[in-house]
Design an enzyme around this catalytic site. Sequence first.
Site, PDB file in Angstrom:
ATOM      1  N   TRP A 127       0.856  -1.182   0.000  1.00 53.43           N
ATOM      2  CA  TRP A 127       0.000   0.000   0.000  1.00 53.43           C
ATOM      3  C   TRP A 127       0.898   1.240   0.000  1.00 53.43           C
ATOM      4  O   TRP A 127       1.802   1.356   0.845  1.00 53.43           O
ATOM      5  CB  TRP A 127      -0.874  -0.044   1.252  1.00 53.43           C
ATOM      6  CG  TRP A 127      -1.833   1.080   1.440  1.00 53.43           C
ATOM      7  CD1 TRP A 127      -2.686   1.609   0.525  1.00 53.43           C
ATOM      8  CD2 TRP A 127      -2.054   1.800   2.663  1.00 53.43           C
ATOM      9  NE1 TRP A 127      -3.438   2.617   1.090  1.00 53.43           N
ATOM     10  CE2 TRP A 127      -3.063   2.754   2.399  1.00 53.43           C
ATOM     11  CE3 TRP A 127      -1.516   1.727   3.944  1.00 53.43           C
ATOM     12  CZ2 TRP A 127      -3.527   3.628   3.372  1.00 53.43           C
ATOM     13  CZ3 TRP A 127      -1.982   2.591   4.904  1.00 53.43           C
ATOM     14  CH2 TRP A 127      -2.980   3.526   4.621  1.00 53.43           C
ATOM     15  N   ASP A 208      -0.531  -5.217   9.344  1.00 50.50           N
ATOM     16  CA  ASP A 208      -1.545  -4.251   8.932  1.00 50.50           C
ATOM     17  C   ASP A 208      -2.793  -5.046   8.567  1.00 50.50           C
ATOM     18  O   ASP A 208      -2.838  -5.718   7.537  1.00 50.50           O
ATOM     19  CB  ASP A 208      -1.052  -3.434   7.742  1.00 50.50           C
ATOM     20  CG  ASP A 208      -1.993  -2.279   7.395  1.00 50.50           C
ATOM     21  OD1 ASP A 208      -3.113  -2.237   7.945  1.00 50.50           O
ATOM     22  OD2 ASP A 208      -1.616  -1.429   6.562  1.00 50.50           O
ATOM     23  N   ALA A 210      -6.313  -4.701   7.547  1.00 50.17           N
ATOM     24  CA  ALA A 210      -7.311  -3.765   7.034  1.00 50.17           C
ATOM     25  C   ALA A 210      -8.564  -4.443   6.509  1.00 50.17           C
ATOM     26  O   ALA A 210      -9.570  -3.765   6.262  1.00 50.17           O
ATOM     27  CB  ALA A 210      -6.698  -2.921   5.914  1.00 50.17           C
ATOM     28  N   LYS A 243     -13.465  -1.185   6.277  1.00 53.08           N
ATOM     29  CA  LYS A 243     -14.024  -2.107   5.297  1.00 53.08           C
ATOM     30  C   LYS A 243     -15.043  -3.050   5.908  1.00 53.08           C
ATOM     31  O   LYS A 243     -16.185  -3.137   5.457  1.00 53.08           O
ATOM     32  CB  LYS A 243     -12.905  -2.912   4.626  1.00 53.08           C
ATOM     33  CG  LYS A 243     -12.079  -2.119   3.628  1.00 53.08           C
ATOM     34  CD  LYS A 243     -11.048  -1.259   4.323  1.00 53.08           C
ATOM     35  CE  LYS A 243     -10.169  -0.504   3.332  1.00 53.08           C
ATOM     36  NZ  LYS A 243      -9.198   0.363   4.024  1.00 53.08           N
TER      37      LYS A 243
END
Length: 393
Positions: A127, A208, A210, A243
Amino acid sequence: MLEALNTPAPDKIIELMGLYAADTREDKLDLGVGVYKDAQGRTPIMHAVKAAEKRLWEEQTTKSYVALLGDTEFVEQMRGLIFGEAVPTDRIAGCQTPGGTGAVHQLFELIQRADPEASVWYSDPTWPNHPAMLAHLGIEAKTYRYFDAATCEVDFEGMLADLAGAKVGDVVLLHGCCHNPTGANPTLEQWRTLAELFARRGLVPMIDLAYQGFGDGIDSDVAGLRYMAGQVPEMLVAASCSKNFGLYRDRVGAAFAISSAPNLTPIARGNLASLNRMNFSFPPDHGAKTVAIILGDSGLRMDWVTELEGMRRGMLTLRQSFAEALRRATNSDRYDFVATHRGMFSRLGLTPEQVALLRSDHGIYMTGDSRINIAGLPAQGLDKLAAAIAAVE
């Protein structure tokens, strides 16, 4: 003073959004922006979120600050959702942050405080905000091979070879699931290999997370994370609710630090509180309280799980259907990997020139590296999209 500033390079995703908005073609298609969309092209508010917000509106009696670490119930519920029983809770310090991005930033600063000499290793590709934040903070960053462009799978041997150069105390940044931008993920066996490597070499994993719930399921998506948490003395985790709860604009995230011993947890917690104070003082409450209500209520939690599972299965169906459409359009199996990847993204392996042709000739927008948002695929227009991709090859 301000005249000395230079114009920063434009964010590629924001730039793409602007190009898409300026395009007047009615049949244009946005596959670039990383936001979940339903079949109608909307980013819906989940049913459980609506119900929890209504309860919050009815019951909340003050808008005073909560705490530097955020809402305690939210942090505890997120800790359970992520770690389960993988590690004793007295070794975990956590705090609420403004989104997953805020969590990543806080943990990078925590690394900087704890060991200014540590390097942070991140996947190539990753990312874009990861290297951007590391550069902004002045933290030494290195990359490890991750994606094999020929097979469109994880280059695990290359990953291990590159991480052989990491020194004791270095941090290795991993995507918990649904790798962004590739959609290719390590197997559970590969997670185990990494856990053994990190424990033996004194490397600190930073995860991470997400997209929990968007890949193989809420618990399956953190199976590797949980295994690793049980094997290494220290771990950092940045989690996002953008999300899986659809709370993009409410900026709901959490940062966690696992210490090697319970007596170190209050120190880690104090540093997280200190960083919160300096960066934004108190985190925003509305979205985090909404998540806490959902996870703490069995009925709302089940409603959330059911809707999230529907979203996940819908993306898997789109993946399979798109892979089949590409097979028909190209008369080859080279895009079959789309069906095996997980999460919102896959990288198609197109050149920047081919991506530009799709945009100019067909009104199809994706990032320059050919990353597409699976949730943005048109269920009723996959053959047309596949034909356009075949036409630019």
